[in-house]
Each structure stands twice: as structure tokens, then as C-alpha cells.
Design an enzyme around this catalytic site. Structure first.
Site, PDB file in Angstrom:
ATOM      1  N   ASP A 163      46.382  43.408  45.802  1.00  0.00           N
ATOM      2  CA  ASP A 163      46.022  44.635  46.529  1.00  0.00           C
ATOM      3  C   ASP A 163      45.018  44.317  47.644  1.00  0.00           C
ATOM      4  O   ASP A 163      45.097  44.878  48.744  1.00  0.00           O
ATOM      5  CB  ASP A 163      45.426  45.666  45.568  1.00  0.00           C
ATOM      6  CG  ASP A 163      46.336  45.941  44.384  1.00  0.00           C
ATOM      7  OD1 ASP A 163      47.574  45.883  44.556  1.00  0.00           O
ATOM      8  OD2 ASP A 163      45.812  46.171  43.286  1.00  0.00           O
TER       9      ASP A 163
ATOM     10  N   GLY B 230      46.921  51.678  44.772  1.00  0.00           N
ATOM     11  CA  GLY B 230      46.577  52.405  46.000  1.00  0.00           C
ATOM     12  C   GLY B 230      45.077  52.478  46.194  1.00  0.00           C
ATOM     13  O   GLY B 230      44.551  52.157  47.269  1.00  0.00           O
TER      14      GLY B 230
HETATM   15  O1  RIB Z   1      47.178  45.490  41.060  1.00  0.00           O
HETATM   16  C1  RIB Z   1      46.210  45.686  40.075  1.00  0.00           C
HETATM   17  C2  RIB Z   1      46.242  47.097  39.579  1.00  0.00           C
HETATM   18  O2  RIB Z   1      47.491  47.316  38.942  1.00  0.00           O
HETATM   19  C3  RIB Z   1      45.214  47.446  38.543  1.00  0.00           C
HETATM   20  O3  RIB Z   1      44.005  47.880  39.108  1.00  0.00           O
HETATM   21  C4  RIB Z   1      45.927  48.466  37.683  1.00  0.00           C
HETATM   22  O4  RIB Z   1      45.378  49.746  37.769  1.00  0.00           O
HETATM   23  C5  RIB Z   1      47.365  48.459  38.131  1.00  0.00           C
HETATM   24  O5  RIB Z   1      47.652  49.520  38.957  1.00  0.00           O
END
Ligand code: RIB
Length: 299
Positions: free
Chosen positions: A250, A43
């Protein structure tokens, strides 16, 4: 009028990262690099990635009242994320233990800590924040009932983006709200089980049948596939030399969500997101690796 392009509801972790020549097998010990501590969490990563691109972004999350929490807040502030929705206390900040090998691939184990204490009541208390967003995005490092409460608090005018990571079978109401549902190959297989089929097009067809308004399948070096009721389209990958893939998904999700907030078509938004994710894998860490809009334009 929306105050935010993107409100992210999700996890915030301190990433404890060790570089290794290869990951250990069961029962094996290997030596690695010095330990690096980075701000992370799916997040918090999404929020920083979107804000660095220029999106008006807010984060709803829970961190501990500790050094890791302060590291995370500092990173959000530097990126320009609105942190009025970041709750402090109740448990230590979440931690992710990460190994990265020379090809840039990683393995991650998350201890949720305060992420597990982000409750449906916290979401209800932040209903005004959700209403003020064009796009609301979540992942699955917070309790499932909290993610479901996000969906219950959506209003017309919110678009809901879901990256079901780490993956688990999902209730129909959650799948039906996603537009898009963003998955990689592994996540697609967890959601679909034995009925997955052989090709990304098969997976997209099967995932759409579960109810989401649209589906994006990320395919690493092979780009992405976007699909909705109007059809499917492949989005080419941007070729780079990977240093660390941590958080690239992300960054992809955040960039896609932001471009959808600007009303771009799904395939155009995905092509932009692929460029952002490609630049992100060329640097170590998650949030520190995310490009600005200017770096994308110059690339
Ligand atoms: O998607 C990568 C993330 O997955 C990392 O930053 C780690 O904290 C996990 O949540």
C-alpha cells in the site's frame, strides 16, 4: 487546478495483529504474542502513506460508528488526510486478522464490515471529490461495482491507479482504465490464469494486452518491473531487514501514485516508491510504519 494530488477510494480496517513463530496448519493451534490493534485497510493505508510523504490527499471510505472507526479517523487526521469523504455507519468497521512471522511475512483475513457498504451511490455523491484529484486510486476490498463506478466518474485530467488486491478476475473496462495496474506475482497470476508465462517480463506483456495504459509488477526483494507501450524497465530493490511487511504494498502504491501526480516518469516514480516501501517494512504495523518525506530524504 486540482485540490488533491491523490484521492483514494477504498477500505479502512482495524488490524488485529498477533506475532507467531510460524503460522498454524489446518486444524492446528499455535500460541502467539500479545494482540496489537493498528489502523489499517488498503485504502486507508494508501491515504496515510501519501499524506505522510506530503501529498495533498483525501479518502473516500466507509467506517462504523465504533471504536475501530475512531481509531482509523484519528490516524487519517494525524497524517493530514482530508476525511470529508469518510462515511460513518451502516455496519461495523472492517477488521483484518493478521499473523506476522519472524521473517516479517504476514497472512491476512479481512471481514469487510462497513467496507462492503461503500456503494456506487456513495461514489456518485463524491463525484466532485474525484474531479478534484490528479490521481485516483482504488483496491478491491470494497465492492467491485463501487470500483467500476469510480471509473465511470473519472474525468479527463484524472489518472487512475488500480491495485487489484485481493485479486479476482476483472472486467475489461476496469483494466483498460488503469494507468498503471499495480500487481504482485500472486495478483498477476490470478489475473492471467494459465497464460501467465514464466518471467515478470512475460506477465507484464500479457497484462498490457488486457488493456491498461501501464503495468507495475512488484517483486519484493527483487524490486519491481515497470512496463508500458514504450518498453519495460527493472527497478532495483532497496535491501533492508524486514520486521513486518504488512501494508508495504500500500505504501508502494501510494508513493507511486503521488509521484505520478507530480508528473514523474513511471520508472522514476517506482524507484521512489521502492524506497518508501523498504522503509515501511522495517517497522511494525502498516500506517505507523510509513516514512515521511524527510525520513526518505535522510535515508
Ligand atoms: O495491505 C495490508 C492491509 O490489508 C492491512 O492493513 C489489512 O487491513 C488488509 O486490508
Amino acid at each position: 487546478m486540482h485540490d488533491f494530488d491523490l484521492v483514494v477510494v477504498g477500505s479502512a480496517n482495524a488490524d488485529l495483529v498477533i506475532g507467531v513463530e510460524r503460522r498454524p496448519a489446518a486444524g492446528e493451534t499455535v500460541l502467539g504474542s500479545d494482540l496489537a490493534v493498528h489502523p489499517g485497510g488498503k485504502g486507508a493505508n494508501q491515504a496515510v502513506a501519501a499524506a505522510r510523504l506530503g501529498a495533498r490527499t483525501a479518502l473516500l471510505a466507509r467506517i462504523g460508528d465504533d471504536d475501530h472507526g475512531r481509531l482509523l479517523l484519528d490516524s487519517q487526521h494525524k497524517a493530514g488526510v482530508d476525511t470529508a469523504g469518510v462515511l460513518v455507519g451502516g455496519a461495523p468497521t472492517g477488521v483484518a486478522l493478521i499473523t506476522v512471522d519472524p521473517s516479517g511475512d504476514n497472512s491476512i483475513v479481512v471481514s469487510p464490515g462497513a467496507n462492503a457498504e461503500l456503494t456506487p451511490a456513495d461514489v456518485r455523491a463524491a463525484a466532485g471529490l474525484l474531479r478534484s484529484a490528479r490521481v485516483v486510486s482504488t483496491q478491491l476490498e470494497i465492492p467491485l461495482e463501487t470500483v467500476q463506478e469510480v471509473v465511470r466518474n473519472l474525468v479527463p485530467g484524472n489518472r487512475f491507479v488500480l491495485n487489484p488486491s485481493p485479486p479476482r478476475p476483472l472486467p475489461q473496462d476496469l483494466l483498460a482504465a488503469a494507468d498503471p495496474l499495480i500487481v504482485n506475482e500472486h495478483e498477476a497470476h490470478v489475473l492471467l490464469g494459465d497464460s501467465a508465462g514464466a518471467t515478470p517480463e512475460d506477465w507484464a506483456t500479457a497484462l498490457l494486452a488486457l488493456g491498461p495504459g501501464s503495468v507495475v509488477i512488484t517483486l519484493g526483494a527483487h524490486g519491481a518491473l515497470v512496463a508500458d507501450a514504450a518498453g519495460m524497465e527493472r527497478v532495483p530493490a532497496v535491501q533492508v531487514r524486514a520486521v513486518d511487511t504488512t501494508g508495504a504494498g500500500d505504501a508502494f502504491t501510494a508513493a507511486l501514485a503521488w509521484r505520478l501526480a507530480l508528473s514523474e516518469p513511471l520508472s522514476t516514480a517506482a524507484a521512489y516508491a521502492a524506497r518508501v516501501a523498504a522503509l515501511a517494512v522495517t517497522k511494525a504495523g502498516a500506517q505507523e510504519s510509513y516514512p515521511t518525506a524527510r525520513e526518505i530524504a535522510a535515508d
